[in-house]
Design an enzyme around this catalytic site. Structure first.
Site, PDB file in Angstrom:
ATOM      1  CD  GLU A   1      -1.913  -2.465   1.463  1.00 47.45           C
ATOM      2  OE1 GLU A   1      -2.471  -3.114   1.164  1.00 47.45           O
ATOM      3  OE2 GLU A   1      -0.824  -2.810   1.945  1.00 47.45           O
TER       4      GLU A   1
ATOM      5  CG  HIS B   1      -9.381  -8.218   7.394  1.00 47.65           C
ATOM      6  ND1 HIS B   1      -8.865  -7.936   7.856  1.00 47.65           N
ATOM      7  CD2 HIS B   1      -9.371  -7.950   5.609  1.00 47.65           C
ATOM      8  CE1 HIS B   1      -8.560  -8.408   6.852  1.00 47.65           C
ATOM      9  NE2 HIS B   1      -8.332  -8.489   5.585  1.00 47.65           N
TER      10      HIS B   1
END
Length: 227
Positions: A63, A132
């Protein structure tokens, strides 16, 4: 105008990306599994075949790397749409989002625009781990220089994503995984390629005169059920 048909939030997002890529060759997509796999949640389905690997870029699981590349591309006038498979992993790229994308317009006295969109699922879902499930809406909303959007319905998703891509400044676009498959009625106006919703204006879902309930993302549905 009256509702013409129903579409899912997933299809609303996909059509918004498709139309904005078609209208503006500077728009491109980048992230993990956005191309060959058609997107982890199929939001980018069909776009690799239509626009090719120069505009739909699959990345490694890094990322920090692909977000930095996206911010650099935005400095040069392109309009990247960066997908995080979950916004929890945007923490790997937080320096690029906050210290580069969000601050450059201020630090350059308005000379540098950073037209970039960071999008993906945010908040709690079903059967996923704690790493998550975090909602980052409040985090990003407190960062000067970022515009933060969290759509509920298909109309919201389509109109706000198109507005985000067209915006000259960085936009954090927080989707809800549990809403992707939900269908909502949309009008012919919403389906027009020129359609976009204004950023920063609240939407009145149901008018009344006794109580005001405010909500965003999936909680809009619960608020409507309770009033």
């Amino acid at each position: 105008s009256s509702a013409a048909k129903e579409i899912t939030v997933r299809d609303a997002l996909n059509s918004a990306l498709d139309e904005e890529m078609s209208a503006d060759p500077s728009v491109f997509l980048m992230g993990e599994e956005v191309g060959e796999y058609q997107g982890a949640y199929k939001i980018t389905k069909g776009l690799l075949d239509k626009y090719g690997p120069d505009r739909v870029l699959d990345t490694p699981i890094t990322e920090a790397g692909f977000t930095g590349i996206g911010v650099g591309a935005a400095y040069q006038g392109l309009r990247p749409v960066i997908e995080f498979m979950t916004f929890n992993f945007s923490m790997q790229a937080i320096d690029h989002i906050i210290n580069s994308a969000a601050k450059s317009n201020y630090m350059s006295a308005g000379q540098i625009n950073v037209p970039i969109v960071f999008r993906g699922p945010n908040g709690a879902a079903a059967g996923v781990g704690a790493q998550h499930s975090q909602c980052y809406a409040a985090w990003f909303a407190h960062v000067p220089g970022l515009k933060v959007l969290a759509p509920y319905s298909s109309e919201d998703a389509r109109g706000l994503l198109k507005a985000a891509i067209r915006d000259p400044d960085p936009v954090v676009f927080l989707e809800n995984e549990l809403l992707y498959g939900e269908s909502f009625p949309v009008s012919d106006e919403v389906l027009d390629s020129s359609f976009a919703l204004p950023i920063g204006k609240a939407k009145i879902e149901r008018e009344g005169k006794d109580v005001t309930i405010t909500a965003f993302s999936k909680m809009v549905g619960y608020a409507l059920q309770g009033c």
